[in-house]
Design a protein around this motif. Sequence first.
Motif, PDB file in Angstrom:
ATOM      1  N   TYR A  86      26.617  31.186  20.586  1.00  0.00           N
ATOM      2  CA  TYR A  86      26.347  32.519  20.041  1.00  0.00           C
ATOM      3  C   TYR A  86      25.456  32.413  18.814  1.00  0.00           C
ATOM      4  O   TYR A  86      25.260  31.336  18.243  1.00  0.00           O
ATOM      5  CB  TYR A  86      27.669  33.215  19.656  1.00  0.00           C
ATOM      6  CG  TYR A  86      28.274  32.605  18.411  1.00  0.00           C
ATOM      7  CD1 TYR A  86      27.999  33.129  17.151  1.00  0.00           C
ATOM      8  CD2 TYR A  86      29.074  31.471  18.479  1.00  0.00           C
ATOM      9  CE1 TYR A  86      28.510  32.540  16.002  1.00  0.00           C
ATOM     10  CE2 TYR A  86      29.585  30.881  17.344  1.00  0.00           C
ATOM     11  CZ  TYR A  86      29.296  31.413  16.108  1.00  0.00           C
ATOM     12  OH  TYR A  86      29.788  30.829  14.972  1.00  0.00           O
ATOM     13  N   ALA A  87      24.952  33.572  18.390  1.00  0.00           N
ATOM     14  CA  ALA A  87      24.258  33.694  17.109  1.00  0.00           C
ATOM     15  C   ALA A  87      24.735  34.983  16.466  1.00  0.00           C
ATOM     16  O   ALA A  87      25.101  35.946  17.157  1.00  0.00           O
ATOM     17  CB  ALA A  87      22.747  33.726  17.299  1.00  0.00           C
ATOM     18  N   HIS A  88      24.754  35.005  15.152  1.00  0.00           N
ATOM     19  CA  HIS A  88      25.174  36.189  14.390  1.00  0.00           C
ATOM     20  C   HIS A  88      24.257  36.344  13.197  1.00  0.00           C
ATOM     21  O   HIS A  88      24.013  35.376  12.476  1.00  0.00           O
ATOM     22  CB  HIS A  88      26.625  36.018  13.924  1.00  0.00           C
ATOM     23  CG  HIS A  88      27.055  37.064  12.950  1.00  0.00           C
ATOM     24  ND1 HIS A  88      27.127  36.836  11.598  1.00  0.00           N
ATOM     25  CD2 HIS A  88      27.426  38.345  13.127  1.00  0.00           C
ATOM     26  CE1 HIS A  88      27.532  37.945  10.994  1.00  0.00           C
ATOM     27  NE2 HIS A  88      27.712  38.862  11.893  1.00  0.00           N
ATOM     28  N   ARG A  89      23.761  37.548  13.012  1.00  0.00           N
ATOM     29  CA  ARG A  89      22.985  37.857  11.811  1.00  0.00           C
ATOM     30  C   ARG A  89      23.948  38.452  10.793  1.00  0.00           C
ATOM     31  O   ARG A  89      24.683  39.391  11.126  1.00  0.00           O
ATOM     32  CB  ARG A  89      21.881  38.863  12.139  1.00  0.00           C
ATOM     33  CG  ARG A  89      20.754  38.279  12.957  1.00  0.00           C
ATOM     34  CD  ARG A  89      19.593  39.253  13.108  1.00  0.00           C
ATOM     35  NE  ARG A  89      19.971  40.624  13.373  1.00  0.00           N
ATOM     36  CZ  ARG A  89      20.157  41.139  14.589  1.00  0.00           C
ATOM     37  NH1 ARG A  89      19.991  40.396  15.649  1.00  0.00           N
ATOM     38  NH2 ARG A  89      20.496  42.406  14.737  1.00  0.00           N
ATOM     39  N   PRO A  90      23.973  37.953   9.564  1.00  0.00           N
ATOM     40  CA  PRO A  90      24.875  38.516   8.558  1.00  0.00           C
ATOM     41  C   PRO A  90      24.753  40.036   8.497  1.00  0.00           C
ATOM     42  O   PRO A  90      23.657  40.583   8.424  1.00  0.00           O
ATOM     43  CB  PRO A  90      24.419  37.863   7.252  1.00  0.00           C
ATOM     44  CG  PRO A  90      23.844  36.551   7.697  1.00  0.00           C
ATOM     45  CD  PRO A  90      23.171  36.858   9.015  1.00  0.00           C
ATOM     46  N   GLY A  91      25.896  40.691   8.582  1.00  0.00           N
ATOM     47  CA  GLY A  91      25.933  42.142   8.549  1.00  0.00           C
ATOM     48  C   GLY A  91      25.414  42.778   9.824  1.00  0.00           C
ATOM     49  O   GLY A  91      25.266  43.991   9.906  1.00  0.00           O
ATOM     50  N   GLY A  92      25.126  41.961  10.850  1.00  0.00           N
ATOM     51  CA  GLY A  92      24.512  42.484  12.066  1.00  0.00           C
ATOM     52  C   GLY A  92      25.269  42.142  13.323  1.00  0.00           C
ATOM     53  O   GLY A  92      26.484  41.955  13.327  1.00  0.00           O
ATOM     54  N   ASP A  93      24.521  42.042  14.393  1.00  0.00           N
ATOM     55  CA  ASP A  93      25.076  41.880  15.725  1.00  0.00           C
ATOM     56  C   ASP A  93      25.366  40.427  16.076  1.00  0.00           C
ATOM     57  O   ASP A  93      24.947  39.509  15.391  1.00  0.00           O
ATOM     58  CB  ASP A  93      24.092  42.451  16.755  1.00  0.00           C
ATOM     59  CG  ASP A  93      23.894  43.948  16.597  1.00  0.00           C
ATOM     60  OD1 ASP A  93      24.818  44.626  16.100  1.00  0.00           O
ATOM     61  OD2 ASP A  93      22.818  44.433  16.979  1.00  0.00           O
ATOM     62  N   ILE A  94      26.066  40.274  17.198  1.00  0.00           N
ATOM     63  CA  ILE A  94      26.376  38.971  17.774  1.00  0.00           C
ATOM     64  C   ILE A  94      25.660  38.900  19.118  1.00  0.00           C
ATOM     65  O   ILE A  94      25.710  39.855  19.900  1.00  0.00           O
ATOM     66  CB  ILE A  94      27.895  38.803  17.960  1.00  0.00           C
ATOM     67  CG1 ILE A  94      28.576  38.748  16.593  1.00  0.00           C
ATOM     68  CG2 ILE A  94      28.208  37.560  18.788  1.00  0.00           C
ATOM     69  CD1 ILE A  94      30.086  38.764  16.650  1.00  0.00           C
ATOM     70  N   THR A  95      24.981  37.786  19.376  1.00  0.00           N
ATOM     71  CA  THR A  95      24.307  37.610  20.656  1.00  0.00           C
ATOM     72  C   THR A  95      24.799  36.341  21.343  1.00  0.00           C
ATOM     73  O   THR A  95      25.190  35.369  20.685  1.00  0.00           O
ATOM     74  CB  THR A  95      22.772  37.536  20.497  1.00  0.00           C
ATOM     75  OG1 THR A  95      22.445  36.460  19.607  1.00  0.00           O
ATOM     76  CG2 THR A  95      22.194  38.833  19.970  1.00  0.00           C
ATOM     77  N   PHE A  96      24.789  36.365  22.656  1.00  0.00           N
ATOM     78  CA  PHE A  96      25.135  35.212  23.487  1.00  0.00           C
ATOM     79  C   PHE A  96      24.498  35.445  24.850  1.00  0.00           C
ATOM     80  O   PHE A  96      23.994  36.536  25.128  1.00  0.00           O
ATOM     81  CB  PHE A  96      26.658  35.027  23.603  1.00  0.00           C
ATOM     82  CG  PHE A  96      27.365  36.189  24.219  1.00  0.00           C
ATOM     83  CD1 PHE A  96      27.633  36.217  25.579  1.00  0.00           C
ATOM     84  CD2 PHE A  96      27.752  37.278  23.450  1.00  0.00           C
ATOM     85  CE1 PHE A  96      28.270  37.303  26.163  1.00  0.00           C
ATOM     86  CE2 PHE A  96      28.387  38.363  24.014  1.00  0.00           C
ATOM     87  CZ  PHE A  96      28.650  38.372  25.381  1.00  0.00           C
ATOM     88  N   PHE A  97      24.517  34.447  25.714  1.00  0.00           N
ATOM     89  CA  PHE A  97      23.893  34.615  27.025  1.00  0.00           C
ATOM     90  C   PHE A  97      24.788  34.100  28.125  1.00  0.00           C
ATOM     91  O   PHE A  97      25.784  33.429  27.888  1.00  0.00           O
ATOM     92  CB  PHE A  97      22.519  33.939  27.083  1.00  0.00           C
ATOM     93  CG  PHE A  97      22.507  32.496  26.683  1.00  0.00           C
ATOM     94  CD1 PHE A  97      22.962  31.505  27.530  1.00  0.00           C
ATOM     95  CD2 PHE A  97      22.037  32.132  25.424  1.00  0.00           C
ATOM     96  CE1 PHE A  97      22.944  30.175  27.148  1.00  0.00           C
ATOM     97  CE2 PHE A  97      22.005  30.802  25.034  1.00  0.00           C
ATOM     98  CZ  PHE A  97      22.460  29.823  25.905  1.00  0.00           C
TER      99      PHE A  97
END
Length: 152
Positions: free
Chosen positions: A40-51
Motif C-alpha cells: 500500500y501507499a498512504h499520503r499524510p492526511g490523504g488516501d490509501i492506495t493498493f492494487f
Amino acid sequence: MPRTLTEAERDQFLAEIHIGVLSVAADSDGRPPLTVPVWYAHRPGGDITFFTNTQGRKSRKTRLLRHAGRFSLCVQQPRFPYKYVTAECTLVRADRSPAVEEVLAITGRYLPPDAAREFAEAETSHPAGTFVLFTGRPDRWASADFDQRDDR
C-alpha cells in the motif's frame, strides 16, 4: 496500557515499510470476509492506495471491493514495542488504467528502484487488462502504541 498515536505519528508509521492487511466484507455467497496482505501507499492526511489482479489474474478482492464499497486496512509492527494502525475506508476510485507513476508510488516502497519500475510498467501494460489500482478515503482510524517508555 497502550496509547493512541497522534495524527503525525500515525502518518509517520504508515510511511514506514509494512505489509498491510486488507479486509473486505463478503457478499451473499456465504463465504467469510476476505482478509489478505497488500502493498500500500498512504499520503499524510490523504488516501490509501493498493492494487490487485497482478499478472493477468482475476481476484475475488476486486468483486468484493466493488460490491461493498468499503474496506479496512490494518498495518502493524509485529515486534516490541508493538504498534498498529487501522483505517476504515470508503472506496473512492478503482482505476483499471493507472499511470505507471501511480503504481510506482506503491512498488517503490517495497522493491529496489529498477524492479519497482519494471513491475509497474509490466502491470500497467499487461494485455489481460485485469490490474486495478484502488484508492480509499479513511473515514475512521484506530491505533495503539504499546511502548511504555517516557522518552518518546
